[in-house]
Design an enzyme around this catalytic site. Sequence first.
Site, mmCIF file in Angstrom:
data_model
loop_
_atom_site.group_PDB
_atom_site.id
_atom_site.type_symbol
_atom_site.label_atom_id
_atom_site.label_comp_id
_atom_site.label_asym_id
_atom_site.label_seq_id
_atom_site.Cartn_x
_atom_site.Cartn_y
_atom_site.Cartn_z
ATOM 1 N N SER A 103 -8.043 0.837 6.556
ATOM 2 C CA SER A 103 -6.406 1.298 6.424
ATOM 3 C C SER A 103 -5.700 1.054 7.946
ATOM 4 O O SER A 103 -4.741 1.038 8.071
ATOM 5 C CB SER A 103 -6.045 2.361 5.886
ATOM 6 O OG SER A 103 -6.078 2.003 4.366
ATOM 7 N N LYS A 106 -3.027 -1.347 8.543
ATOM 8 C CA LYS A 106 -1.739 -1.003 8.462
ATOM 9 C C LYS A 106 -0.775 -1.012 9.639
ATOM 10 O O LYS A 106 0.473 -1.161 9.732
ATOM 11 C CB LYS A 106 -1.560 0.264 7.756
ATOM 12 C CG LYS A 106 -1.980 0.300 6.136
ATOM 13 C CD LYS A 106 -1.720 1.544 5.405
ATOM 14 C CE LYS A 106 -2.263 1.522 4.139
ATOM 15 N NZ LYS A 106 -3.618 1.393 3.820
ATOM 16 N N SER A 266 -1.359 6.646 3.747
ATOM 17 C CA SER A 266 -2.341 5.454 3.658
ATOM 18 C C SER A 266 -2.222 4.834 2.426
ATOM 19 O O SER A 266 -2.976 4.334 1.793
ATOM 20 C CB SER A 266 -3.690 5.863 3.959
ATOM 21 O OG SER A 266 -4.263 4.613 4.451
#
Length: 421
Positions: A103, A106, A266
């Site tokens: 993640s 991102k 997240s």
Amino acid sequence: MKNGVWIASAVGALAVVVGVAGVGINAQLNSLNHPPAFEVAAPEEIFQPVVATAEADFTALNQQLTQAAADPRLGRFVGQVRDTATGEVIWSQNPDTPVRPASATKILTAAAALYELGWDDTIHTDVVVGQTPGTAVIRAAGDVTLSTDQLDDLAAQLTGQDIDTVLVDTSIWSEETFAPGWDPIDIDAGYIAPLEPVMIEGGRIGGSHGDLPRTHTPALDVAKALAERIGATDTGKGTAPADALVLATTESENLEQRLRRMMEESDNVMAEAIGRETAQHRGAPTDTGSSAQLTMDILKEHDFDLTGVSIVDNSGLSFDNLITPSLLDDILHAAATDETLRPLLNTLPIAGGNGTLVDRYDDLSGAGWVRAKTGTLTATSALAGTVTSDRVYTFAFVSNGSDILQARAAMDEMASVLREF
């Protein structure tokens, strides 16, 4: 001290002093009308901006970080640390090696969206008159965070309308709702939902936050929820006439607020939605692969080095994503020194304070001073953000081929070394 460094420092300090997470600070002095005799004493300053000298000897810090990076708990480990005051890379280990980032992807998505859309971008979802009498159509526009309060407000705006059918038009996005390589089991596990351009709280079932099971029919759920509120009996998908009369409308939070929620939780659904919103704004294809490619294209346009980088989604859910720690750190350094990306720093979770870092750093000096995006997949852990000490540092750490909990602990300790220096 460059612009942005003070902002990052101030937010870190405020988190410790008053326990407020993820809040940007904007002080504005407005003129007040009051009798001349009335005076207000100036408040005592809670914190002072960090002042760092241009010259510093990072030899000892480099040695400490090198020792920490040799921890066997980290598996195949890569990383980079930079001093924001000078831009100097003060430690690195294979920084140009592409690795699975989870993640931490991102961070790329957020940066591209800020460049393309701006921090104050919002999404308007309209309910319009349909082609058939008694029909209203929700014109989906990419807002995947509709709340029950917003639905109540839309229903109130429709009071007095003779509506027996509510349809939803999802044509603004690609018909592809699930990317190749994703596991459908992750829908029920709460990590993703079919990507449709309107949802209630990210498609969660039974709540508005966290990894709750997600619906398999998010857009239809919105139509059904609105229909129930106004007493309509039929729902489905349909097309909104181009010049249809708008009966009701609702507006999303701005992009910075949505990025904060995306980063803190997240949230993969929000990341993919923001990636598609960015693509739609550019007039590019909105399928998962194309929107991920656009994220890289936008970063290239702003002179980031993407050598070896390859992403196939905007959330980091795919095991096929490859990102270098140098790119993650470059973006974070740009956020600390450039107004356009500066809001990104305010979106990062605070160690021991909120989001995905709320249960970490209990006994570490980095608690309250580390702000970072986490990343977690099988045998993959990432941590990338900022640390405030007497200076402000950006860092990117990624561990592959390791036990998740052990790697997390080792990276938290490593980030705390920056706080202690």
